[in-house]
Scaffold this motif. Structure first.
Motif, PDB file in Angstrom:
ATOM      1  N   ARG A   8      57.782 -86.470  -1.568  1.00  0.00           N
ATOM      2  CA  ARG A   8      57.292 -87.324  -0.479  1.00  0.00           C
ATOM      3  C   ARG A   8      58.428 -88.107   0.180  1.00  0.00           C
ATOM      4  NH1 ARG A   8      51.368 -88.948  -2.628  1.00  0.00           N
ATOM      5  NH2 ARG A   8      50.796 -86.827  -3.102  1.00  0.00           N
ATOM      6  N   ASP A   9      59.654 -87.716  -0.147  1.00  0.00           N
ATOM      7  CA  ASP A   9      60.854 -88.331   0.424  1.00  0.00           C
ATOM      8  C   ASP A   9      60.890 -89.847   0.193  1.00  0.00           C
ATOM      9  OD1 ASP A   9      63.319 -88.166   1.671  1.00  0.00           O
ATOM     10  OD2 ASP A   9      62.484 -88.509   3.677  1.00  0.00           O
ATOM     11  N   LEU A  10      60.534 -90.237  -1.044  1.00  0.00           N
ATOM     12  CA  LEU A  10      60.501 -91.657  -1.395  1.00  0.00           C
ATOM     13  C   LEU A  10      61.485 -92.013  -2.508  1.00  0.00           C
ATOM     14  CD1 LEU A  10      56.617 -92.097  -1.397  1.00  0.00           C
ATOM     15  CD2 LEU A  10      58.215 -92.924   0.347  1.00  0.00           C
ATOM     16  N   TRP A  11      62.093 -91.021  -3.121  1.00  0.00           N
ATOM     17  CA  TRP A  11      62.950 -91.300  -4.267  1.00  0.00           C
ATOM     18  C   TRP A  11      64.126 -92.195  -3.907  1.00  0.00           C
ATOM     19  CZ3 TRP A  11      62.954 -92.099  -9.048  1.00  0.00           C
ATOM     20  CH2 TRP A  11      64.139 -92.138  -9.772  1.00  0.00           C
ATOM     21  N   ASP A  12      64.688 -92.029  -2.708  1.00  0.00           N
ATOM     22  CA  ASP A  12      65.826 -92.858  -2.306  1.00  0.00           C
ATOM     23  C   ASP A  12      65.465 -94.341  -2.332  1.00  0.00           C
ATOM     24  OD1 ASP A  12      64.104 -92.264  -0.118  1.00  0.00           O
ATOM     25  OD2 ASP A  12      65.662 -92.853   1.322  1.00  0.00           O
ATOM     26  N   LEU A  13      64.248 -94.673  -1.930  1.00  0.00           N
ATOM     27  CA  LEU A  13      63.821 -96.078  -1.972  1.00  0.00           C
ATOM     28  C   LEU A  13      63.656 -96.577  -3.401  1.00  0.00           C
ATOM     29  CD1 LEU A  13      61.260 -96.182   0.938  1.00  0.00           C
ATOM     30  CD2 LEU A  13      63.338 -97.512   0.736  1.00  0.00           C
ATOM     31  N   VAL A  14      63.127 -95.722  -4.253  1.00  0.00           N
ATOM     32  CA  VAL A  14      62.943 -96.120  -5.650  1.00  0.00           C
ATOM     33  C   VAL A  14      64.304 -96.296  -6.311  1.00  0.00           C
ATOM     34  CG1 VAL A  14      62.017 -95.389  -7.880  1.00  0.00           C
ATOM     35  CG2 VAL A  14      60.692 -95.003  -5.803  1.00  0.00           C
ATOM     36  N   HIS A  15      65.197 -95.384  -6.037  1.00  0.00           N
ATOM     37  CA  HIS A  15      66.524 -95.405  -6.668  1.00  0.00           C
ATOM     38  C   HIS A  15      67.412 -96.507  -6.099  1.00  0.00           C
ATOM     39  CE1 HIS A  15      70.628 -93.980  -7.600  1.00  0.00           C
ATOM     40  NE2 HIS A  15      70.055 -93.654  -8.742  1.00  0.00           N
ATOM     41  N   ASP A  16      67.456 -96.621  -4.777  1.00  0.00           N
ATOM     42  CA  ASP A  16      68.387 -97.544  -4.125  1.00  0.00           C
ATOM     43  C   ASP A  16      67.752 -98.868  -3.696  1.00  0.00           C
ATOM     44  OD1 ASP A  16      70.314 -95.526  -4.359  1.00  0.00           O
ATOM     45  OD2 ASP A  16      69.783 -94.696  -2.396  1.00  0.00           O
ATOM     46  N   TRP A  64      60.304 -99.241 -11.090  1.00  0.00           N
ATOM     47  CA  TRP A  64      60.956 -98.120 -11.767  1.00  0.00           C
ATOM     48  C   TRP A  64      61.887 -98.623 -12.877  1.00  0.00           C
ATOM     49  CZ3 TRP A  64      59.640 -93.258 -11.801  1.00  0.00           C
ATOM     50  CH2 TRP A  64      60.495 -92.333 -12.411  1.00  0.00           C
ATOM     51  N   GLU A  65      62.598 -99.685 -12.637  1.00  0.00           N
ATOM     52  CA  GLU A  65      63.503-100.245 -13.641  1.00  0.00           C
ATOM     53  C   GLU A  65      62.748-100.718 -14.877  1.00  0.00           C
ATOM     54  OE1 GLU A  65      66.936-100.388 -14.057  1.00  0.00           O
ATOM     55  OE2 GLU A  65      66.730 -98.907 -12.456  1.00  0.00           O
ATOM     56  N   ILE A  66      61.600-101.343 -14.663  1.00  0.00           N
ATOM     57  CA  ILE A  66      60.776-101.786 -15.791  1.00  0.00           C
ATOM     58  C   ILE A  66      60.357-100.580 -16.625  1.00  0.00           C
ATOM     59  CG2 ILE A  66      58.532-102.776 -16.433  1.00  0.00           C
ATOM     60  CD1 ILE A  66      58.859-104.607 -13.891  1.00  0.00           C
ATOM     61  N   LEU A  67      59.899 -99.526 -15.949  1.00  0.00           N
ATOM     62  CA  LEU A  67      59.477 -98.317 -16.660  1.00  0.00           C
ATOM     63  C   LEU A  67      60.650 -97.631 -17.341  1.00  0.00           C
ATOM     64  CD1 LEU A  67      56.932 -96.904 -14.073  1.00  0.00           C
ATOM     65  CD2 LEU A  67      56.423 -97.925 -16.305  1.00  0.00           C
TER      66      LEU A  67
END
Length: 175
Positions: A8-16, A64-67
């Protein structure tokens, strides 16, 4: 989860994370909307017990960091968990009353946990472990499998099929 977010082209937001310093208000609003979408996807995948741990997070990156800390922990905790899983794998044996399908389920659950913590475990290692840890009622089957198959090429599905067919043959004709 990463695969869903990437698709869904969302990983960059989760990562960065969202770039809050972006001067373009429209771009910032779009990033925040995508971040909320990523958080919603992550939250939907959580069990109630885990959800309570991430409920206070305000961004997808924070969630994501918590998980990540919950499941991967630091390297020392990870090493301890892996050591326990290795011990459990080595001590794993089939129970007398257990059927092949249930035993394979237990084996594969353990293998999946080990792989999730970064342990590389080959299918051949798992095949050899299963063959070593079967109950005595399979003692006559194991040598024929070893002779009839190249263990380095034998898949877990094929092994399970061979063992299940033998298990069916061993069932009494009359209950």
């Amino acid at each position: 989860m990463k695969t869903i977010l990437r698709s869904r082209d969302l990983w960059d937001l989760v990562h960065d994370g969202v770039d809050a310093t972006d001067k373009d208000a429209g771009k910032l609003k779009n990033s925040q909307k995508r971040d909320a979408h990523a958080m919603a996807i992550i939250q939907q995948a959580m069990h109630d017990q885990l959800f309570s741990r991430i409920a206070a997070a305000s961004t997808a990156k924070e969630t994501w960091e918590i998980l990540r800390m919950e499941f991967q922990s630091d390297s020392q905790v990870k090493a301890v968990k892996l050591q326990g899983l290795r011990r459990e794998f080595e001590n794993l044996t089939m129970k007398e009353s257990e059927v092949i399908g249930d035993y394979f389920g237990r084996v594969m659950a353990l293998v999946s946990q080990k792989r999730a913590y970064g342990e590389e475990i080959s299918d051949q290692t798992v095949v050899e472990k299963v063959l070593r840890s079967l109950t005595a009622r399979f003692d006559y089957v194991v040598p024929s499998i070893k002779v009839g198959h190249d263990l380095s090429q034998l898949t877990l599905v094929k092994l399970m099929g061979c063992l299940q067919s033998q298990e069916e043959r061993m069932k009494p004709i009359y209950p």
